[in-house]
Design a protein around this motif. Structure first.
Motif, PDB file in Angstrom:
ATOM      1  N   HIS A 188      -8.236   8.047  -9.875  1.00 35.19           N
ATOM      2  CA  HIS A 188      -7.530   9.301 -10.136  1.00 35.19           C
ATOM      3  C   HIS A 188      -7.199   9.420 -11.624  1.00 35.19           C
ATOM      4  O   HIS A 188      -6.494   8.583 -12.176  1.00 35.19           O
ATOM      5  N   MET A 189      -7.728  10.465 -12.257  1.00 35.08           N
ATOM      6  CA  MET A 189      -7.546  10.599 -13.709  1.00 35.08           C
ATOM      7  C   MET A 189      -6.144  11.053 -14.101  1.00 35.08           C
ATOM      8  O   MET A 189      -5.573  11.948 -13.476  1.00 35.08           O
ATOM      9  N   THR A 190      -5.633  10.401 -15.139  1.00 30.69           N
ATOM     10  CA  THR A 190      -4.414  10.853 -15.788  1.00 30.69           C
ATOM     11  C   THR A 190      -4.730  10.996 -17.268  1.00 30.69           C
ATOM     12  O   THR A 190      -5.826  10.651 -17.707  1.00 30.69           O
ATOM     13  N   ALA A 191      -3.759  11.495 -18.016  1.00 28.86           N
ATOM     14  CA  ALA A 191      -3.997  11.717 -19.443  1.00 28.86           C
ATOM     15  C   ALA A 191      -4.308  10.414 -20.177  1.00 28.86           C
ATOM     16  O   ALA A 191      -5.018  10.410 -21.182  1.00 28.86           O
ATOM     17  N   ILE A 192      -3.780   9.293 -19.669  1.00 26.94           N
ATOM     18  CA  ILE A 192      -3.988   8.034 -20.393  1.00 26.94           C
ATOM     19  C   ILE A 192      -4.999   7.130 -19.702  1.00 26.94           C
ATOM     20  O   ILE A 192      -5.178   5.988 -20.103  1.00 26.94           O
ATOM     21  N   GLY A 193      -5.708   7.650 -18.687  1.00 17.43           N
ATOM     22  CA  GLY A 193      -6.739   6.844 -18.046  1.00 17.43           C
ATOM     23  C   GLY A 193      -6.678   6.969 -16.540  1.00 17.43           C
ATOM     24  O   GLY A 193      -5.782   7.609 -15.995  1.00 17.43           O
ATOM     25  N   PRO A 194      -7.636   6.348 -15.857  1.00 18.65           N
ATOM     26  CA  PRO A 194      -7.711   6.476 -14.410  1.00 18.65           C
ATOM     27  C   PRO A 194      -6.825   5.467 -13.679  1.00 18.65           C
ATOM     28  O   PRO A 194      -6.805   4.291 -14.021  1.00 18.65           O
ATOM     29  N   VAL A 195      -6.095   5.969 -12.658  1.00 20.55           N
ATOM     30  CA  VAL A 195      -5.378   5.075 -11.745  1.00 20.55           C
ATOM     31  C   VAL A 195      -6.374   4.612 -10.686  1.00 20.55           C
ATOM     32  O   VAL A 195      -7.114   5.430 -10.146  1.00 20.55           O
ATOM     33  N   ASP A 196      -6.383   3.307 -10.388  1.00 18.87           N
ATOM     34  CA  ASP A 196      -7.402   2.761  -9.495  1.00 18.87           C
ATOM     35  C   ASP A 196      -7.451   3.503  -8.169  1.00 18.87           C
ATOM     36  O   ASP A 196      -8.507   3.942  -7.730  1.00 18.87           O
ATOM     37  N   ILE A 197      -6.291   3.615  -7.515  1.00 17.60           N
ATOM     38  CA  ILE A 197      -6.246   4.307  -6.228  1.00 17.60           C
ATOM     39  C   ILE A 197      -4.989   5.160  -6.157  1.00 17.60           C
ATOM     40  O   ILE A 197      -3.897   4.704  -6.510  1.00 17.60           O
ATOM     41  N   LEU A 198      -5.165   6.407  -5.731  1.00 19.15           N
ATOM     42  CA  LEU A 198      -4.022   7.268  -5.434  1.00 19.15           C
ATOM     43  C   LEU A 198      -4.019   7.493  -3.923  1.00 19.15           C
ATOM     44  O   LEU A 198      -5.052   7.846  -3.337  1.00 19.15           O
ATOM     45  N   ALA A 199      -2.859   7.268  -3.303  1.00 21.81           N
ATOM     46  CA  ALA A 199      -2.762   7.400  -1.843  1.00 21.81           C
ATOM     47  C   ALA A 199      -1.483   8.157  -1.505  1.00 21.81           C
ATOM     48  O   ALA A 199      -0.705   8.515  -2.401  1.00 21.81           O
ATOM     49  N   ARG A 200      -1.282   8.407  -0.216  1.00 24.70           N
ATOM     50  CA  ARG A 200       0.002   8.954   0.249  1.00 24.70           C
ATOM     51  C   ARG A 200       0.513   8.068   1.378  1.00 24.70           C
ATOM     52  O   ARG A 200      -0.260   7.566   2.183  1.00 24.70           O
ATOM     53  N   ASP A 201       1.826   7.887   1.403  1.00 22.55           N
ATOM     54  CA  ASP A 201       2.374   7.046   2.466  1.00 22.55           C
ATOM     55  C   ASP A 201       2.607   7.889   3.722  1.00 22.55           C
ATOM     56  O   ASP A 201       2.258   9.075   3.755  1.00 22.55           O
ATOM     57  N   ALA A 202       3.163   7.249   4.758  1.00 23.81           N
ATOM     58  CA  ALA A 202       3.330   7.928   6.048  1.00 23.81           C
ATOM     59  C   ALA A 202       4.135   9.222   5.890  1.00 23.81           C
ATOM     60  O   ALA A 202       3.896  10.200   6.607  1.00 23.81           O
ATOM     61  N   GLY A 203       5.064   9.231   4.941  1.00 23.76           N
ATOM     62  CA  GLY A 203       5.879  10.420   4.731  1.00 23.76           C
ATOM     63  C   GLY A 203       5.254  11.436   3.789  1.00 23.76           C
ATOM     64  O   GLY A 203       5.853  12.465   3.499  1.00 23.76           O
ATOM     65  N   GLY A 204       4.055  11.145   3.272  1.00 25.57           N
ATOM     66  CA  GLY A 204       3.369  12.095   2.406  1.00 25.57           C
ATOM     67  C   GLY A 204       3.658  11.915   0.922  1.00 25.57           C
ATOM     68  O   GLY A 204       3.137  12.653   0.080  1.00 25.57           O
ATOM     69  N   ALA A 205       4.479  10.897   0.558  1.00 22.04           N
ATOM     70  CA  ALA A 205       4.793  10.658  -0.852  1.00 22.04           C
ATOM     71  C   ALA A 205       3.633   9.951  -1.555  1.00 22.04           C
ATOM     72  O   ALA A 205       2.940   9.132  -0.948  1.00 22.04           O
ATOM     73  N   ALA A 206       3.436  10.261  -2.840  1.00 20.06           N
ATOM     74  CA  ALA A 206       2.327   9.689  -3.606  1.00 20.06           C
ATOM     75  C   ALA A 206       2.548   8.205  -3.879  1.00 20.06           C
ATOM     76  O   ALA A 206       3.680   7.760  -4.113  1.00 20.06           O
ATOM     77  N   VAL A 207       1.456   7.449  -3.813  1.00 18.90           N
ATOM     78  CA  VAL A 207       1.481   6.012  -4.121  1.00 18.90           C
ATOM     79  C   VAL A 207       0.342   5.718  -5.098  1.00 18.90           C
ATOM     80  O   VAL A 207      -0.813   6.023  -4.808  1.00 18.90           O
TER      81      VAL A 207
END
Lengths: 231, 231
Positions: free
Chosen positions: A137-156
DNA sequence: ACGTGTATGTCGAGA
DNA sequence: TCTCGACGTACACGT
């Protein structure tokens, strides 16, 4: 390639200065001009070396050197940085030219990319009810290896390393700071995932509210049903 | 040391799996049991290797291997980690035993330790009126390279690198955070000193109020009156 | 070409 | 022995 065994002394001048007193050593002169000076110990790192692009020239020993028993002087110069390696040959024991040809090269398996792919496929290792948003997942300073959501839908946000050390925690921290400023994503929690997590890294991570997850590569691979080991 | 040139294929299984297809390569078998597989390119890193402590055993090729032209099978096993390197020899071109003896070893000069010593001796490079408190000032998370006081008596923490990159700024930032929590020291300002400072590191440092200082090693050494260069 | 992140990193110092 | 930081890190990859 030219394989040489010789009594020699070696001097390097570049980012640092280094000197090798006279002794019998193995010299590898590769086709691209690079030179390796190996002793009968240490591991794969040579005592001294010059990496390509570079060129070797042979010089006549001056009077002092000749008097001291120097038969040949090889000067290896780096093409870009002016680093120099000077090899003074006292005695040539072996001097062989070998034709090797181009090497077909190494085939690898089992690095961080595999861990990332496996964790993406087995995303519930993060916890029940997690779902994958995307890898890299791209961000301004580089890619995050994995972006996920937890059971409640919050970003991880997940940072994956083979070995988890303090640098990786810093890296994930920078990502989290940035992502938590994004109202579409915040709040984002962090998971630091690795085959092995060093105590200092774990302490720093947990101090910053980042969860640590130790990955069992063999088990993840086994679940996936990958190819058997070569032997 | 045993120097071998051979047609061979190589398999490694350890932290990862890797395979080298058959080709002519140089094998170095060192006295401590370690093995290096070199091609005629790349730089000083072998295509494949086993580092000590390890041991080599020769095996008979099985029927399939023999039918495929394999004459010898060398198995190199790491003593602790069970990493393995298997070398299948199709053809021995050169096989020489060489007696090298123990190497007197490398003499180095010009690394971070020298920079630190020189800056401590020439502490006014930080600015007029600065005084040295101590080198390697211990904190809970590690030693700060140099702790000094400025003309007004305020604490100054210095991080020294040969090449200043983003990691070094992060490191100094951690020290500063910690030291600024200590009422005996606070306020502590930071100086990031290096022979060369990368733009990104400079930007990050200055963004955090850390001063950047480029060190001229040759000049510092010249002032000190050190030994002349070897050539 | 430059910056970033990985490495079977390797290597040395300190606890 | 283990842990940590430096390294002439090297190396691949993306901009």
């Amino acid at each position: 390639m030219r394989l040489v065994v010789a009594e020699c002394s070696v001097d390097y001048a570049g980012r640092l200065s280094a000197h090798l007193p006279p002794a019998r050593r193995v010299l590898m002169l590769k086709a691209d001009g690079s030179v390796l000076v190996h002793a009968d110990g240490g591991s794969y790192k040579p005592l001294n070396w010059m990496s390509p692009p570079c060129s070797l020239t042979e010089e006549e020993p001056d009077e002092d050197q000749a008097a001291a028993g120097v038969r040949h002087v090889w000067r290896v110069r780096h093409a870009k940085t002016d680093d120099q390696l000077i090899i003074r040959i006292h005695d040539l024991v072996i001097d062989e030219d070998v034709e090797l040809g181009v090497d077909p090269g190494l085939v690898k398996d089992g690095v961080e990319a595999d861990l990332q792919r496996l964790l993406a496929e087995q995303i519930d290792l993060l916890g029940d009810g997690h779902s994958l948003v995307r890898r890299e997942h791209m961000t301004a300073i580089g890619p995050v290896d994995i972006l996920a959501r937890d059971a409640g839908g919050a970003a991880v946000a997940v940072e994956i390393k083979r070995r988890g050390e303090i640098d990786g925690v810093e890296q994930l921290t920078r990502y989290l700071e940035l992502m938590n400023r994004d109202p579409h994503l915040a709040p984002v929690s962090g998971v630091f995932a690795a085959q092995e997590i060093k105590p200092q890294a774990r302490t720093l991570a947990e101090d910053r509210g980042i969860r640590c997850l130790v990955l069992d590569y063999d088990a993840m691979r086994g679940i996936e049903g990958g190819p058997a080991r070569l032997f």
